[in-house]
Scaffold this motif. Structure first.
Motif, PDB file in Angstrom:
ATOM      1  N   VAL A   1     -22.590 -29.110  37.218  1.00 11.39           N
ATOM      2  CA  VAL A   1     -22.631 -28.459  35.909  1.00 11.39           C
ATOM      3  C   VAL A   1     -24.056 -28.077  35.509  1.00 11.39           C
ATOM      4  CG1 VAL A   1     -22.786 -30.560  34.521  1.00 11.39           C
ATOM      5  CG2 VAL A   1     -21.684 -28.550  33.563  1.00 11.39           C
TER       6      VAL A   1
ATOM      7  N   ARG B   1     -16.974 -25.020  32.327  1.00  7.87           N
ATOM      8  CA  ARG B   1     -16.129 -24.222  33.235  1.00  7.87           C
ATOM      9  C   ARG B   1     -16.872 -23.942  34.540  1.00  7.87           C
ATOM     10  NH1 ARG B   1     -12.584 -19.571  33.153  1.00  7.87           N
ATOM     11  NH2 ARG B   1     -12.160 -19.327  35.355  1.00  7.87           N
TER      12      ARG B   1
ATOM     13  N   ALA C   1     -18.856 -25.756  36.088  1.00  2.49           N
ATOM     14  CA  ALA C   1     -18.896 -26.952  36.936  1.00  2.49           C
ATOM     15  C   ALA C   1     -17.835 -26.902  38.029  1.00  2.49           C
ATOM     16  CB  ALA C   1     -18.718 -28.207  36.085  1.00  2.49           C
ATOM     17  N   ASP C   2     -16.776 -26.137  37.816  1.00  2.60           N
ATOM     18  CA  ASP C   2     -15.688 -26.031  38.790  1.00  2.60           C
ATOM     19  C   ASP C   2     -15.783 -24.796  39.684  1.00  2.60           C
ATOM     20  OD1 ASP C   2     -14.527 -28.379  37.829  1.00  2.60           O
ATOM     21  OD2 ASP C   2     -13.387 -27.280  36.304  1.00  2.60           O
ATOM     22  N   TRP C   3     -16.792 -23.958  39.475  1.00  6.72           N
ATOM     23  CA  TRP C   3     -16.918 -22.746  40.281  1.00  6.72           C
ATOM     24  C   TRP C   3     -17.154 -23.100  41.735  1.00  6.72           C
ATOM     25  CZ3 TRP C   3     -20.894 -19.516  36.992  1.00  6.72           C
ATOM     26  CH2 TRP C   3     -20.261 -19.046  35.835  1.00  6.72           C
ATOM     27  N   ARG C   4     -16.557 -22.330  42.617  1.00  4.67           N
ATOM     28  CA  ARG C   4     -16.790 -22.440  44.059  1.00  4.67           C
ATOM     29  C   ARG C   4     -17.302 -21.089  44.544  1.00  4.67           C
ATOM     30  NH1 ARG C   4     -17.196 -27.018  43.032  1.00  4.67           N
ATOM     31  NH2 ARG C   4     -15.516 -28.520  43.121  1.00  4.67           N
TER      32      ARG C   4
ATOM     33  N   GLU D   1     -17.610 -15.838  36.947  1.00  5.12           N
ATOM     34  CA  GLU D   1     -17.116 -16.386  38.204  1.00  5.12           C
ATOM     35  C   GLU D   1     -16.577 -15.273  39.103  1.00  5.12           C
ATOM     36  OE1 GLU D   1     -14.244 -19.983  39.794  1.00  5.12           O
ATOM     37  OE2 GLU D   1     -13.786 -19.073  37.858  1.00  5.12           O
TER      38      GLU D   1
END
Length: 177
Positions: free
Chosen positions: A3, A36, A38-41, A124
């Motif tokens: 994050v 949000r 923090a979950d990005w790939r 994203e």
């Protein structure tokens, strides 16, 4: 991605400038976008938080790079105004957006949470788009190059005179997966 990797707030006092005066809605918007993120790939890209020079909005900004060639391929920003946002491709060093609205840009109104969700999804999506470097060798030994989004062919940056005759490039090299 951690994050803390996206939209970190730099301390302007380190540069002898006045501290940021972010209000409660701006801090909530930033916290929601960062949560949000923090979950990005998606591959890393530089991101910033601040205000444009005129102080008219709260600003989140990303840039796509070809690090090997030390080139900024494009920059995108969200201008948050508390109850609405403007988002799109940046047109200048002041982080102004292209006008009239370009494909992929948007305006939206809503709650802080709704706007943060929409903006985080938009960032994203941009960061997840593949970018390729397309090269054509020239007769003088140099090459012409452009960078494009691989999914649409949208040209992001150009170096040299790309052949206008429709000739096939010699190389298509991934820059961002």
């Amino acid at each position: 991605m951690d994050v803390n990797g996206w939209f970190e707030v730099e301390d302007p006092e380190e540069y002898g400038e006045e501290p940021w005066d972010f209000d409660e809605a701006e801090r909530a918007f930033l916290a929601a976008v960062r949560a949000r993120a923090a979950d990005w790939r998606v591959p890393w890209a530089p991101s910033q938080v601040g205000r444009p020079e005129d102080g008219s909005s709260f600003l989140l900004h990303i840039g796509l790079l070809d690090e090997q060639h030390r080139l900024v391929l494009g920059e995108w920003a969200v201008h948050f105004h508390g109850t609405h946002v403007l988002a799109g491709k940046v047109r200048d060093q002041l982080l102004s957006l292209h006008g009239p609205p370009q494909p992929g840009s948007f305006r939206a109104s809503g709650t802080v949470e709704e706007l943060a969700e929409r903006c985080a999804g938009w960032f994203e999506g941009l960061l997840g788009r593949p970018v390729v470097r397309v090269e054509w060798p020239l007769k003088d030994g140099r090459s012409a190059t452009h960078w494009e989004f691989a999914d649409t062919g949208e040209v992001l940056a150009v170096r040299g005179s790309v052949p206008a005759d429709g000739s096939s490039p010699a190389h298509r090299i991934p820059v961002r997966p």
